[in-house]
Design a protein around this motif. Structure first.
Motif, short mmCIF file in Angstrom:
data_model
loop_
_atom_site.label_atom_id
_atom_site.label_comp_id
_atom_site.label_asym_id
_atom_site.label_seq_id
_atom_site.Cartn_x
_atom_site.Cartn_y
_atom_site.Cartn_z
N GLY A 238 0.81 -1.21 0.00
CA GLY A 238 0.00 0.00 0.00
C GLY A 238 0.85 1.26 0.00
O GLY A 238 0.55 2.23 -0.72
N VAL A 239 1.89 1.26 0.81
CA VAL A 239 2.79 2.42 0.83
C VAL A 239 3.46 2.60 -0.53
O VAL A 239 3.55 3.71 -1.06
CB VAL A 239 3.84 2.26 1.95
CG1 VAL A 239 4.89 3.36 1.85
CG2 VAL A 239 3.18 2.27 3.32
N ARG A 240 3.92 1.49 -1.11
CA ARG A 240 4.59 1.57 -2.42
C ARG A 240 3.64 2.06 -3.51
O ARG A 240 4.05 2.77 -4.44
CB ARG A 240 5.15 0.20 -2.80
CG ARG A 240 5.89 0.19 -4.13
CD ARG A 240 6.70 -1.07 -4.33
NE ARG A 240 5.88 -2.27 -4.28
CZ ARG A 240 6.38 -3.51 -4.36
NH1 ARG A 240 7.70 -3.69 -4.46
NH2 ARG A 240 5.58 -4.55 -4.31
N ALA A 241 2.36 1.71 -3.37
CA ALA A 241 1.38 2.11 -4.38
C ALA A 241 0.96 3.57 -4.26
O ALA A 241 0.23 4.08 -5.11
CB ALA A 241 0.15 1.21 -4.29
N GLY A 242 1.39 4.25 -3.18
CA GLY A 242 1.11 5.66 -3.08
C GLY A 242 0.48 6.13 -1.80
O GLY A 242 0.30 7.32 -1.59
N GLY A 243 0.12 5.21 -0.92
CA GLY A 243 -0.45 5.65 0.34
C GLY A 243 -1.18 4.52 1.03
O GLY A 243 -1.60 3.55 0.39
N LEU A 244 -1.34 4.68 2.32
CA LEU A 244 -1.97 3.63 3.10
C LEU A 244 -2.69 4.25 4.28
O LEU A 244 -2.10 5.02 5.05
CB LEU A 244 -0.91 2.63 3.62
CG LEU A 244 -1.41 1.53 4.55
CD1 LEU A 244 -2.17 0.48 3.74
CD2 LEU A 244 -0.23 0.87 5.26
N ASP A 245 -3.98 3.96 4.40
CA ASP A 245 -4.71 4.35 5.60
C ASP A 245 -4.33 3.40 6.73
O ASP A 245 -4.04 2.23 6.50
CB ASP A 245 -6.22 4.28 5.37
CG ASP A 245 -6.69 5.33 4.37
OD1 ASP A 245 -6.06 6.40 4.29
OD2 ASP A 245 -7.69 5.06 3.67
#
Length: 269
Positions: A238-245
């Protein structure tokens, strides 16, 4: 019988299965204890993978002993997965388990599956069980029968014969992982004169179903460890894809720090 070991034995006689979640390090054990679980087990896969070693290959005796030493301060009843005892010499197995008991372990899980994917002779495991019970009579010995887990042909007769042999040697409980059929489990409960332990598997029966057929204990095995790995990978992706809640229930830094309080005699070994 010591008070803690007696309490662990009693958890198998409540009329409802003991849910035994399996930890792999201090943080997971302390977090489970903080959630109110009175007892936890260790997962041999989690312990082995954390150390970069293979599971089921008698490679983690030192790591398992070190983990039990670290868990001595966690306020929980601890049962330890010792694979097949890390030796085929009953005396060596008994000495090893006695060391775990001296650190506070109240039970062990001892299996008859071999590293090559076959089953040990029942006399081999029975000898280990007898030696352990002679060394630590009030320790709860859960004898694991891997007939279903390894997919042997016509597993029921072998399972019942092995259960009788292990009980005669002094085993306190019988663990038969790999069964999700409740009617089969009911039959085992009726024919085995000891608390029967089942393995929870996603998509299989839950605690209520196990309770209906008389199962005394339900273990999560390596499930929690593998779920933690999956959650870590999902977060990283998620972080690599651009963001993570923030995932639901994510513990704070302070909460995790609080799982390992500094004691007057120094940090955990």
């Amino acid at each position: 019988m010591s008070e803690r070991r007696a309490a662990f034995h009693a958890l198998h006689r409540r009329g409802r299965p003991l849910l035994l979640p399996n930890a792999w390090d201090h943080a997971s054990a302390a977090a489970l204890a903080a959630r109110g679980h009175p007892a936890i087990g260790t997962t041999s896969l989690g312990v082995a993978a954390t150390a970069g070693l293979p599971d089921g290959a008698a490679a983690t005796a030192k790591e398992t002993l070190a983990l039990v030493r670290r868990l001595a301060r966690v306020p929980v009843l601890l049962s330890v997965d010792v694979e097949a005892g890390f030796s085929d010499d009953p005396a060596e197995v008994a000495d090893y388990v006695a060391a775990l008991a001296a650190l506070g372990a109240v039970g062990i899980n001892l299996e008859d599956g071999r590293a090559d994917g076959g089953l040990a002779d029942p006399e081999c495991l029975a000898g280990k069980v007898a030696a352990v019970k002679a060394a630590v009579p009030d320790l709860f010995v859960n004898a694991r029968i891997d007939t279903w887990w390894l997919g042997v042909d016509d597993p029921l007769p072998q399972t019942l014969a092995r259960a009788r042999a292990y009980r005669a040697a002094g085993a306190d409980g019988i663990f038969v992982p790999g069964i999700v059929d409740l009617d089969m489990l009911r039959g085992l409960v009726e024919r085995i004169d000891a608390p029967v332990n089942a393995l929870y598997q996603p998509g299989g029966p839950g605690p209520d179903g196990f309770a209906r057929v008389g199962v005394a204990r339900v273990s999560t095995g390596s499930l929690l460890f593998r779920a933690a790995l999956a959650a870590a990978l999902t977060a990283a992706d998620g972080v690599r894809a651009g963001g993570l809640d923030a995932p639901a229930g994510l513990p704070s830094y302070a909460e995790v720090q609080g799982l390992t309080p500094v004691q007057p005699d120094g940090p955990l070994p």
